[in-house]
Design a protein around this motif. Structure first.
Motif, PDB file in Angstrom:
ATOM      1  N   LEU A  55     -22.407  -7.447  -5.310  1.00 36.25           N
ATOM      2  CA  LEU A  55     -20.631  -7.548  -6.212  1.00 36.25           C
ATOM      3  C   LEU A  55     -19.952  -6.244  -5.826  1.00 36.25           C
ATOM      4  O   LEU A  55     -18.558  -6.400  -6.253  1.00 36.25           O
ATOM      5  N   HIS A  58     -18.047  -6.554  -2.703  1.00 39.66           N
ATOM      6  CA  HIS A  58     -17.292  -7.261  -3.025  1.00 39.66           C
ATOM      7  C   HIS A  58     -15.994  -6.964  -3.546  1.00 39.66           C
ATOM      8  O   HIS A  58     -14.875  -6.507  -2.803  1.00 39.66           O
ATOM      9  N   ARG A  59     -15.852  -5.824  -4.770  1.00 39.02           N
ATOM     10  CA  ARG A  59     -15.359  -5.418  -5.475  1.00 39.02           C
ATOM     11  C   ARG A  59     -14.620  -3.955  -4.399  1.00 39.02           C
ATOM     12  O   ARG A  59     -13.276  -4.191  -4.320  1.00 39.02           O
ATOM     13  N   GLY A  63     -11.881  -7.062  -3.522  1.00 38.28           N
ATOM     14  CA  GLY A  63     -11.152  -6.547  -4.874  1.00 38.28           C
ATOM     15  C   GLY A  63     -10.649  -8.066  -5.469  1.00 38.28           C
ATOM     16  O   GLY A  63     -11.916  -8.798  -5.584  1.00 38.28           O
ATOM     17  N   ARG A  64     -10.216  -7.994  -5.814  1.00 38.85           N
ATOM     18  CA  ARG A  64      -8.824  -9.515  -7.062  1.00 38.85           C
ATOM     19  C   ARG A  64      -8.348 -10.053  -6.222  1.00 38.85           C
ATOM     20  O   ARG A  64      -7.277 -10.583  -7.091  1.00 38.85           O
ATOM     21  N   SER A  73     -11.982 -11.419 -13.905  1.00 34.16           N
ATOM     22  CA  SER A  73     -12.603 -10.666 -13.937  1.00 34.16           C
ATOM     23  C   SER A  73     -13.124 -10.493 -11.905  1.00 34.16           C
ATOM     24  O   SER A  73     -13.274 -11.347 -11.745  1.00 34.16           O
ATOM     25  N   TYR A  74     -13.462  -8.675 -12.200  1.00 38.47           N
ATOM     26  CA  TYR A  74     -14.421  -8.900 -10.796  1.00 38.47           C
ATOM     27  C   TYR A  74     -15.793  -9.745 -10.419  1.00 38.47           C
ATOM     28  O   TYR A  74     -15.648 -10.544  -8.882  1.00 38.47           O
ATOM     29  N   GLU A  75     -16.698  -9.988 -11.472  1.00 38.62           N
ATOM     30  CA  GLU A  75     -17.311 -11.380 -11.375  1.00 38.62           C
ATOM     31  C   GLU A  75     -16.854 -12.314 -10.996  1.00 38.62           C
ATOM     32  O   GLU A  75     -17.533 -13.166 -10.099  1.00 38.62           O
ATOM     33  N   HIS A  77     -14.463 -13.418  -9.283  1.00 41.45           N
ATOM     34  CA  HIS A  77     -14.009 -13.486  -7.688  1.00 41.45           C
ATOM     35  C   HIS A  77     -15.182 -13.560  -6.754  1.00 41.45           C
ATOM     36  O   HIS A  77     -15.303 -14.294  -6.230  1.00 41.45           O
ATOM     37  N   ALA A  78     -15.924 -12.407  -7.248  1.00 43.26           N
ATOM     38  CA  ALA A  78     -17.338 -12.882  -6.258  1.00 43.26           C
ATOM     39  C   ALA A  78     -17.927 -13.842  -6.483  1.00 43.26           C
ATOM     40  O   ALA A  78     -18.640 -14.443  -5.487  1.00 43.26           O
TER      41      ALA A  78
END
Length: 89
Positions: A55, A58-59, A63-64, A73-75, A77-78
């Motif tokens: 996570l 990926h962030r 990112g997004r 949310s970032y979660e 997207h990941a």
């Protein structure tokens, strides 16, 4: 796909297909069977550790920019990036 060529007739595509077939066969025969033998608690810990590593990576790198909407949310997207690969299995 509407391509003007047939991928099965290209030598490089045949070789890549054979290599991928070998890799996926190896994964199905050995890695997945090994994973099934592990105790459930250990599998859970390994999965959570992998997510804790993936996570932030990926962030940082993507990112997004990978899901349906940039406001997700970032979660999400990941997870959508990881789940895309599950289509192969």
């Amino acid at each position: 796909l509407g391509l003007p060529l047939t991928p099965q007739k290209i030598r490089l595509m045949k070789k890549i297909g054979k290599i991928l077939s070998w890799i996926f066969s190896f994964m199905e025969n050995y890695i997945f069977k090994f994973w099934d033998v592990l105790p459930l608690r250990l599998r859970q810990k390994m999965t959570m550790l992998g997510w804790k590593i993936y996570l932030p990576l990926h962030r940082l790198l993507l990112g997004r920019r990978t899901a349906i909407h940039p406001d997700s949310s970032y979660e999400y997207h990941a997870l959508s990036t990881i789940m895309w690969w599950s289509r192969f299995f």
